[in-house]
Design a protein around this motif. Structure first.
Motif, PDB file in Angstrom:
ATOM      1  N   ARG A 198       1.052   4.435  -2.830  1.00 27.90           N
ATOM      2  CA  ARG A 198       0.833   5.465  -2.641  1.00 27.90           C
ATOM      3  C   ARG A 198       1.367   6.705  -3.259  1.00 27.90           C
ATOM      4  O   ARG A 198       1.689   7.818  -2.798  1.00 27.90           O
ATOM      5  CB  ARG A 198       0.511   5.900  -0.839  1.00 27.90           C
ATOM      6  CG  ARG A 198      -1.059   5.742  -0.083  1.00 27.90           C
ATOM      7  CD  ARG A 198      -0.798   5.659   0.858  1.00 27.90           C
ATOM      8  NE  ARG A 198       0.053   5.219   1.742  1.00 27.90           N
ATOM      9  CZ  ARG A 198       0.104   4.724   2.241  1.00 27.90           C
ATOM     10  NH1 ARG A 198      -0.619   3.692   2.163  1.00 27.90           N
ATOM     11  NH2 ARG A 198       1.462   4.022   3.232  1.00 27.90           N
ATOM     12  N   ARG A 199       3.038   5.927  -3.016  1.00 28.15           N
ATOM     13  CA  ARG A 199       4.497   6.616  -3.990  1.00 28.15           C
ATOM     14  C   ARG A 199       3.814   6.873  -5.502  1.00 28.15           C
ATOM     15  O   ARG A 199       4.683   7.042  -6.186  1.00 28.15           O
ATOM     16  CB  ARG A 199       5.212   5.805  -3.303  1.00 28.15           C
ATOM     17  CG  ARG A 199       5.882   6.216  -2.124  1.00 28.15           C
ATOM     18  CD  ARG A 199       7.188   5.807  -1.620  1.00 28.15           C
ATOM     19  NE  ARG A 199       7.590   4.750  -2.828  1.00 28.15           N
ATOM     20  CZ  ARG A 199       7.231   3.453  -1.522  1.00 28.15           C
ATOM     21  NH1 ARG A 199       7.026   3.671  -0.025  1.00 28.15           N
ATOM     22  NH2 ARG A 199       8.311   2.291  -2.460  1.00 28.15           N
ATOM     23  N   GLU A 210       0.656  -0.812   0.171  1.00 30.05           N
ATOM     24  CA  GLU A 210       0.305   0.307  -0.466  1.00 30.05           C
ATOM     25  C   GLU A 210       0.845   1.280   0.632  1.00 30.05           C
ATOM     26  O   GLU A 210       0.653   2.328  -0.886  1.00 30.05           O
ATOM     27  CB  GLU A 210      -1.012   0.141   1.123  1.00 30.05           C
ATOM     28  CG  GLU A 210      -2.314  -0.906   0.980  1.00 30.05           C
ATOM     29  CD  GLU A 210      -2.746  -1.290   2.046  1.00 30.05           C
ATOM     30  OE1 GLU A 210      -2.860  -0.596   3.130  1.00 30.05           O
ATOM     31  OE2 GLU A 210      -3.202  -2.134   1.929  1.00 30.05           O
ATOM     32  N   SER A 211       2.001   0.965   0.692  1.00 30.61           N
ATOM     33  CA  SER A 211       3.311   2.096   0.995  1.00 30.61           C
ATOM     34  C   SER A 211       3.338   2.851  -0.577  1.00 30.61           C
ATOM     35  O   SER A 211       3.521   3.889  -1.381  1.00 30.61           O
ATOM     36  CB  SER A 211       4.070   2.097   1.889  1.00 30.61           C
ATOM     37  OG  SER A 211       5.078   3.104   1.611  1.00 30.61           O
TER      38      SER A 211
END
Length: 108
Positions: A22-23, A18-19
């Motif tokens: 998001r990037r 997920e991180s």
């Protein structure tokens, strides 16, 4: 995720994926990065049947390193990295440009 990994590693995988999304990474690339990171952590912790030498070596684990090896440090990418990208994009005049000029020409 590989079979036999615990709930902690499942949560770690989801968090990393997920991180990365998001990037701005694609879902496929984010999943690949998360799986590689989790597999390396499992190898270091002795949770996998086999581990490559590079998985077990190094100064710290990926989570402790915290992006130490990434290219976006305090000064951003190096001039050589910017030049290589400018070369790929075929930007004219790149050989005489400074680091700041290269960054500007690349839209950074």
């Amino acid at each position: 995720m590989p079979r036999g990994s615990g709930a902690k590693r499942e949560r770690q995988y989801e968090y990393i994926k997920e991180s990365a999304e998001r990037r701005g990474e694609s879902p496929r690339r984010a999943g690949e990065m998360a799986a590689r990171t989790v597999n390396k952590e499992r190898a270091r912790a002795g949770e996998s049947r086999s581990a490559s030498r590079t998985s077990l070596r190094g100064p710290k684990s990926a989570s402790q390193r915290g992006g130490q090896r990434s290219h976006g440090g305090a000064q951003g990418p190096t001039k050589d990295q910017l030049y290589a990208e400018a070369r790929k994009r075929n930007i004219e005049g790149r050989s005489t440009m400074t680091k700041q000029q290269l960054a500007r020409a690349l839209g950074r």
